[in-house]
Design an enzyme around this catalytic site. Structure first.
Site, PDB file in Angstrom:
ATOM      1  N   SER A   1       0.766  -0.804   0.042  1.00 35.80           N
ATOM      2  CA  SER A   1       0.272  -0.403   0.018  1.00 35.80           C
ATOM      3  C   SER A   1       0.961   1.075   0.356  1.00 35.80           C
ATOM      4  O   SER A   1       2.273   1.904   0.092  1.00 35.80           O
ATOM      5  CB  SER A   1      -0.939   0.001   1.195  1.00 35.80           C
TER       6      SER A   1
ATOM      7  N   TYR B   1      -3.226  -0.416  10.130  1.00 31.81           N
ATOM      8  CA  TYR B   1      -2.747  -0.509   8.883  1.00 31.81           C
ATOM      9  C   TYR B   1      -1.796  -0.139   8.510  1.00 31.81           C
ATOM     10  O   TYR B   1      -0.738  -0.904   8.144  1.00 31.81           O
ATOM     11  CB  TYR B   1      -3.975   0.152   7.737  1.00 31.81           C
TER      12      TYR B   1
END
Length: 277
Positions: free
Chosen positions: A132, A145
C-alpha cells in the site's frame, strides 16, 4: 498453463485479478476467507477454496489443495487479503493490533513460507505482495494498517535480497486509493474494537471519522485520484510477465507523490503534508 494462487478474492482487487488472469489463460486458485464466497466464485467458473489468514489450518489446507491440483507446482502467489482498523493509535487495543497483524502479516508469511520450497524446487516463481501507499508513508488514524504494511514492505524487501539467484522474484505492488469495499470492512473492525465515545479524541471521531466510515455507499464520492481494481490488475500482470520485473509497482498518483516526498522532503514537511491528508 501457468498457475497462480490469489488470496482475498471475494471482492475488490483479488476478485478482479482472479477473473482477469483466468481470461488471460492462467490457472487461477482464487481463495476467500468464507466458504459462501468460495461457492459464489466456483459458480462463476473459478477454482476457489478457503484460505483465511487468521486461521493457520486453513492456510495449510488451502495451500495443500492448490499444490495437489497442479501435481506439486505453482508459478505465482499474490498475497492480497488485508483489512484496516481505523482509529487513533492510543485507542487501539493490543488484541486488535495483534489480530490485524495476524491477518495482514503473519498469515502472509505462513503462506509464503509454504510456497517458497515449491518454487525453489522448480527453479522459478513470482511472489507478489499487495502492499500500500501506507507502507511508504504513514497517515494519521490508520496506525494499525500503517504498521502492518510497513512490516510487509520490510519482509518483502528482505526476501527479494535473499531470493537472488534462486529464480524466485519477490515484488511489491503499492496501491493508493482503490474503489473497493475496503471501507465497509474497516467499519466492521471499527465497530468491534474501538470505544471512540470514551476517547480523548471523541470530537474528531464524531465529526470526521465516523461520518466518513458510515457514509452510505450510494452517496459516497470517490477519494481524490481513486482508481478501480483494474489499475492494480494491470500492474500485477506486468509483475507476473515481465522478463525482469521491477521491485516495486506504484498504483495511483498519491503513491508516486508519497514515494517522491519520502525521498526529497524533510521529515517535518512530510509530517505537515500527511497531517492534512
Amino acid at each position: 498453463m501457468q498457475s497462480i494462487l490469489i488470496t482475498g478474492c471475494s471482492t475488490g482487487i483479488g476478485y478482479h485479478a482472479a477473473h482477469a488472469l483466468r481470461a488471460d489463460g492462467w490457472r487461477v486458485f482464487a481463495t476467500c476467507r468464507k466458504d459462501n464466497d468460495c461457492a459464489r466464485l466456483r459458480d462463476e467458473g473459478l477454482e476457489s477454496f478457503r484460505i483465511d489468514y487468521e486461521d493457520s489450518a486453513s492456510i495449510k489446507a488451502g495451500f495443500d489443495e492448490a499444490i495437489s491440483r497442479t501435481d506439486g507446482t505453482l508459478d505465482a502467489l499474490f498475497n492480497n487479503g488485508a483489512y484496516a482498523i481505523p482509529a487513533a493509535v492510543e485507542d487501539l487495543p493490543v488484541d486488535a493490533l495483534r489480530q490485524n497483524f495476524e491477518a495482514n502479516v503473519f498469515g502472509w508469511h505462513d503462506l509464503t513460507r509454504r510456497v517458497i520450497p515449491v518454487m525453489r524446487a522448480q527453479g522459478h516463481g513470482r511472489i507478489v505482495q499487495c502492499s500500500s501507499v501506507l507502507g511508504i508513508m504513514a497517515m494519521p488514524w490508520r496506525g494499525s494498517y500503517n504498521a502492518t504494511k510497513f512490516a510487509i514492505e520490510g519482509l518483502t524487501d528482505t526476501m527479494r535480497l535473499e531470493m537472488r539467484g534462486t529464480g524466485i522474484d519477490v515484488i511489491s505492488i503499492e496501491p493508493g486509493p482503490i474503489g473497493t469495499s475496503f471501507r465497509l470492512n474497516a467499519r466492521k473492525q471499527f465497530d468491534t474494537w474501538i470505544d471512540w465515545k470514551a476517547s480523548a479524541r471523541a470530537d474528531h471521531y464524531r465529526t470526521v471519522l465516523v461520518p466518513r466510515l458510515y457514509k452510505a455507499a450510494e452517496t459516497s464520492t470517490p477519494d481524490p485520484f481513486e482508481l478501480g481494481p483494474d489499475a492494480v490488475t494491470a500492474k500485477l500482470k506486468r509483475a507476473l510477465t515481465s522478463r525482469r520485473p521491477k521491485a516495486h509497482y506504484y498504483v495511483t498518483t498519491p503513491t508516486y507523490i508519497a514515494a517522491l516526498a519520502r525521498r526529497f522532503l524533510p521529515q517535518r514537511a512530510m509530517d505537515a503534508l500527511m497531517a492534512r491528508a
